[in-house]
Motif scaffolding. Structure first.
Motif, PDB file in Angstrom:
ATOM      1  N   TYR A  39       0.694  -1.263  -0.159  1.00 35.78           N
ATOM      2  CA  TYR A  39      -0.351   0.118  -0.001  1.00 35.78           C
ATOM      3  C   TYR A  39       0.724   0.931  -0.247  1.00 35.78           C
ATOM      4  O   TYR A  39       0.320   1.881  -0.965  1.00 35.78           O
ATOM      5  CB  TYR A  39      -0.854   0.077   0.709  1.00 35.78           C
ATOM      6  CG  TYR A  39      -2.086  -0.757   0.851  1.00 35.78           C
ATOM      7  CD1 TYR A  39      -3.249  -0.964   0.404  1.00 35.78           C
ATOM      8  CD2 TYR A  39      -2.369  -2.470   1.873  1.00 35.78           C
ATOM      9  CE1 TYR A  39      -4.279  -1.913   0.020  1.00 35.78           C
ATOM     10  CE2 TYR A  39      -3.412  -2.623   1.818  1.00 35.78           C
ATOM     11  CZ  TYR A  39      -3.950  -2.892   0.691  1.00 35.78           C
ATOM     12  OH  TYR A  39      -4.890  -3.672   1.138  1.00 35.78           O
ATOM     13  N   ALA A  40       1.654   1.189   0.589  1.00 38.80           N
ATOM     14  CA  ALA A  40       2.391   2.613   0.980  1.00 38.80           C
ATOM     15  C   ALA A  40       3.224   2.952  -0.604  1.00 38.80           C
ATOM     16  O   ALA A  40       3.591   3.920  -1.235  1.00 38.80           O
ATOM     17  CB  ALA A  40       3.921   2.151   2.280  1.00 38.80           C
ATOM     18  N   ARG A  41       3.704   1.656  -1.047  1.00 32.65           N
ATOM     19  CA  ARG A  41       5.017   1.204  -2.323  1.00 32.65           C
ATOM     20  C   ARG A  41       3.135   2.291  -3.461  1.00 32.65           C
ATOM     21  O   ARG A  41       3.979   3.198  -4.667  1.00 32.65           O
ATOM     22  CB  ARG A  41       5.181   0.539  -3.159  1.00 32.65           C
ATOM     23  CG  ARG A  41       6.455  -0.111  -1.895  1.00 32.65           C
ATOM     24  CD  ARG A  41       7.183   1.003  -1.870  1.00 32.65           C
ATOM     25  NE  ARG A  41       8.595   0.428  -0.576  1.00 32.65           N
ATOM     26  CZ  ARG A  41       8.742   0.441  -0.200  1.00 32.65           C
ATOM     27  NH1 ARG A  41       9.045   2.233  -0.185  1.00 32.65           N
ATOM     28  NH2 ARG A  41       9.642   0.235  -0.063  1.00 32.65           N
ATOM     29  N   ARG A  42       2.147   2.041  -3.289  1.00 34.67           N
ATOM     30  CA  ARG A  42       0.986   2.005  -4.669  1.00 34.67           C
ATOM     31  C   ARG A  42       1.241   4.032  -4.029  1.00 34.67           C
ATOM     32  O   ARG A  42       0.274   4.444  -4.633  1.00 34.67           O
ATOM     33  CB  ARG A  42       0.160   0.413  -4.615  1.00 34.67           C
ATOM     34  CG  ARG A  42      -1.215   1.982  -5.336  1.00 34.67           C
ATOM     35  CD  ARG A  42      -2.284   1.309  -5.097  1.00 34.67           C
ATOM     36  NE  ARG A  42      -3.591   1.836  -5.329  1.00 34.67           N
ATOM     37  CZ  ARG A  42      -4.445   2.394  -4.703  1.00 34.67           C
ATOM     38  NH1 ARG A  42      -3.985   3.354  -3.220  1.00 34.67           N
ATOM     39  NH2 ARG A  42      -5.316   3.542  -6.066  1.00 34.67           N
ATOM     40  N   TYR A  43       0.920   4.057  -3.189  1.00 37.66           N
ATOM     41  CA  TYR A  43       0.770   5.587  -2.888  1.00 37.66           C
ATOM     42  C   TYR A  43       2.065   6.187  -2.871  1.00 37.66           C
ATOM     43  O   TYR A  43       1.554   7.329  -3.900  1.00 37.66           O
ATOM     44  CB  TYR A  43       0.788   6.171  -0.876  1.00 37.66           C
ATOM     45  CG  TYR A  43      -0.559   5.349  -0.899  1.00 37.66           C
ATOM     46  CD1 TYR A  43      -2.296   5.423  -1.479  1.00 37.66           C
ATOM     47  CD2 TYR A  43      -0.733   4.629   0.853  1.00 37.66           C
ATOM     48  CE1 TYR A  43      -3.589   4.842  -0.971  1.00 37.66           C
ATOM     49  CE2 TYR A  43      -1.948   4.138   0.547  1.00 37.66           C
ATOM     50  CZ  TYR A  43      -2.974   4.342   0.312  1.00 37.66           C
ATOM     51  OH  TYR A  43      -4.208   3.674   0.159  1.00 37.66           O
ATOM     52  N   GLN A  44       3.096   6.371  -3.430  1.00 37.54           N
ATOM     53  CA  GLN A  44       4.214   6.648  -4.142  1.00 37.54           C
ATOM     54  C   GLN A  44       3.860   6.798  -5.553  1.00 37.54           C
ATOM     55  O   GLN A  44       4.351   7.973  -5.950  1.00 37.54           O
ATOM     56  CB  GLN A  44       5.487   5.474  -3.735  1.00 37.54           C
ATOM     57  CG  GLN A  44       5.696   5.999  -2.704  1.00 37.54           C
ATOM     58  CD  GLN A  44       7.214   5.363  -2.026  1.00 37.54           C
ATOM     59  OE1 GLN A  44       7.506   4.147  -2.395  1.00 37.54           O
ATOM     60  NE2 GLN A  44       8.401   5.962  -0.628  1.00 37.54           N
ATOM     61  N   GLU A  53       0.786   6.298  -6.961  1.00 38.97           N
ATOM     62  CA  GLU A  53      -0.279   7.291  -7.126  1.00 38.97           C
ATOM     63  C   GLU A  53       0.227   9.415  -7.014  1.00 38.97           C
ATOM     64  O   GLU A  53       0.347   9.493  -8.100  1.00 38.97           O
ATOM     65  CB  GLU A  53      -1.013   7.088  -5.951  1.00 38.97           C
ATOM     66  CG  GLU A  53      -2.071   6.076  -6.386  1.00 38.97           C
ATOM     67  CD  GLU A  53      -3.280   6.306  -7.500  1.00 38.97           C
ATOM     68  OE1 GLU A  53      -3.537   7.575  -7.496  1.00 38.97           O
ATOM     69  OE2 GLU A  53      -2.884   5.590  -7.707  1.00 38.97           O
ATOM     70  N   LEU A  54       1.288   9.524  -6.695  1.00 38.93           N
ATOM     71  CA  LEU A  54       2.295  10.765  -7.203  1.00 38.93           C
ATOM     72  C   LEU A  54       2.475  11.134  -8.304  1.00 38.93           C
ATOM     73  O   LEU A  54       2.657  12.049  -8.527  1.00 38.93           O
ATOM     74  CB  LEU A  54       3.058  10.778  -5.171  1.00 38.93           C
ATOM     75  CG  LEU A  54       1.718  10.756  -4.581  1.00 38.93           C
ATOM     76  CD1 LEU A  54       3.395  11.307  -3.048  1.00 38.93           C
ATOM     77  CD2 LEU A  54       1.148  12.060  -3.918  1.00 38.93           C
ATOM     78  N   GLN A  99      -3.507  -0.219  -9.928  1.00 45.23           N
ATOM     79  CA  GLN A  99      -5.216  -0.246  -8.885  1.00 45.23           C
ATOM     80  C   GLN A  99      -5.403  -1.357  -9.784  1.00 45.23           C
ATOM     81  O   GLN A  99      -5.651  -2.243  -8.989  1.00 45.23           O
ATOM     82  CB  GLN A  99      -5.802   1.044  -9.478  1.00 45.23           C
ATOM     83  CG  GLN A  99      -6.902   0.551  -8.149  1.00 45.23           C
ATOM     84  CD  GLN A  99      -7.018   0.282  -7.185  1.00 45.23           C
ATOM     85  OE1 GLN A  99      -6.160   1.453  -6.510  1.00 45.23           O
ATOM     86  NE2 GLN A  99      -7.334  -1.028  -6.872  1.00 45.23           N
ATOM     87  N   ARG A 153      -1.160   4.410 -13.014  1.00 44.43           N
ATOM     88  CA  ARG A 153      -1.730   4.630 -12.378  1.00 44.43           C
ATOM     89  C   ARG A 153      -2.697   3.352 -12.785  1.00 44.43           C
ATOM     90  O   ARG A 153      -3.535   3.005 -11.375  1.00 44.43           O
ATOM     91  CB  ARG A 153      -2.426   6.162 -12.111  1.00 44.43           C
ATOM     92  CG  ARG A 153      -1.719   7.025 -11.311  1.00 44.43           C
ATOM     93  CD  ARG A 153      -1.899   8.238 -10.807  1.00 44.43           C
ATOM     94  NE  ARG A 153      -3.218   8.471 -11.554  1.00 44.43           N
ATOM     95  CZ  ARG A 153      -3.043   9.500 -12.332  1.00 44.43           C
ATOM     96  NH1 ARG A 153      -1.516  10.533 -12.202  1.00 44.43           N
ATOM     97  NH2 ARG A 153      -3.320  10.247 -13.287  1.00 44.43           N
TER      98      ARG A 153
END
Length: 159
Positions: A79-84, A86-87, A98, A94
């Motif tokens: 999850y943390a890597r996915r949020y990176q 997203e940015l 997902q 993206r």
């Protein structure tokens, strides 16, 4: 007068050259950062996938499979890597990120429910993840390639 004009032209030329070099270096830095973040996300995603596969294959007790599979996403910081991502990533990456995460979670949930690796439902979830993984890699390569020509593929439609 001509010396002043020549000096002004030299200053402007130097400024434009430096600005062009700075922009090029910024593009290279941004691409390197995207590459690093993409590699980190893929490492987390594939690490979680391997843990889920191991959970579907080796523990004999369903409770052990559930615990091992359930912890995979958290232990690999997916999850943390996915949020990176997203940015920093473009729209196509993206979307594929997902889709791959959704497919991974469905695979995890199937294994956590006690399904073994060779069961048709587990094989279908794993196959769906692999298709999403393939599209994600294609989208990342397209985005990270300088002077890309075409649009990366869309993520596969949910099944």
């Amino acid at each position: 007068m001509s010396a002043a004009t020549g000096g002004l032209i030299a200053v402007i030329a130097t400024y434009l050259t430096d600005r062009t070099r700075w922009r090029r270096e910024e593009r290279v830095r941004a691409r390197e950062q995207k590459y690093a973040l993409s590699a980190e996300f893929l490492t987390a995603l594939f690490g979680a996938r391997e843990q889920i596969f191991a959970a579907s294959r080796w523990p004999q007790r369903a409770s052990e499979r559930k615990a091992l599979a359930g912890a995979a996403v958290r232990e690999h910081d997916v999850y943390a890597r996915r949020y990176q991502m997203e940015l920093t990533a473009g729209r196509r990456v993206r979307e594929c990120t997902q889709a791959a995460l959704t497919a991974l979670l469905a695979y995890r949930d199937e294994v956590a429910s006690g399904t073994r690796w060779n069961h048709p439902r587990c094989e279908a979830r794993r196959g769906r993840f692999r298709a999403c993984q393939k599209h994600l890699l294609q989208a990342m390569r397209a985005e990270l390639t300088p002077d890309r020509r075409g649009e990366p593929p869309s993520p596969p439609a949910p099944t």
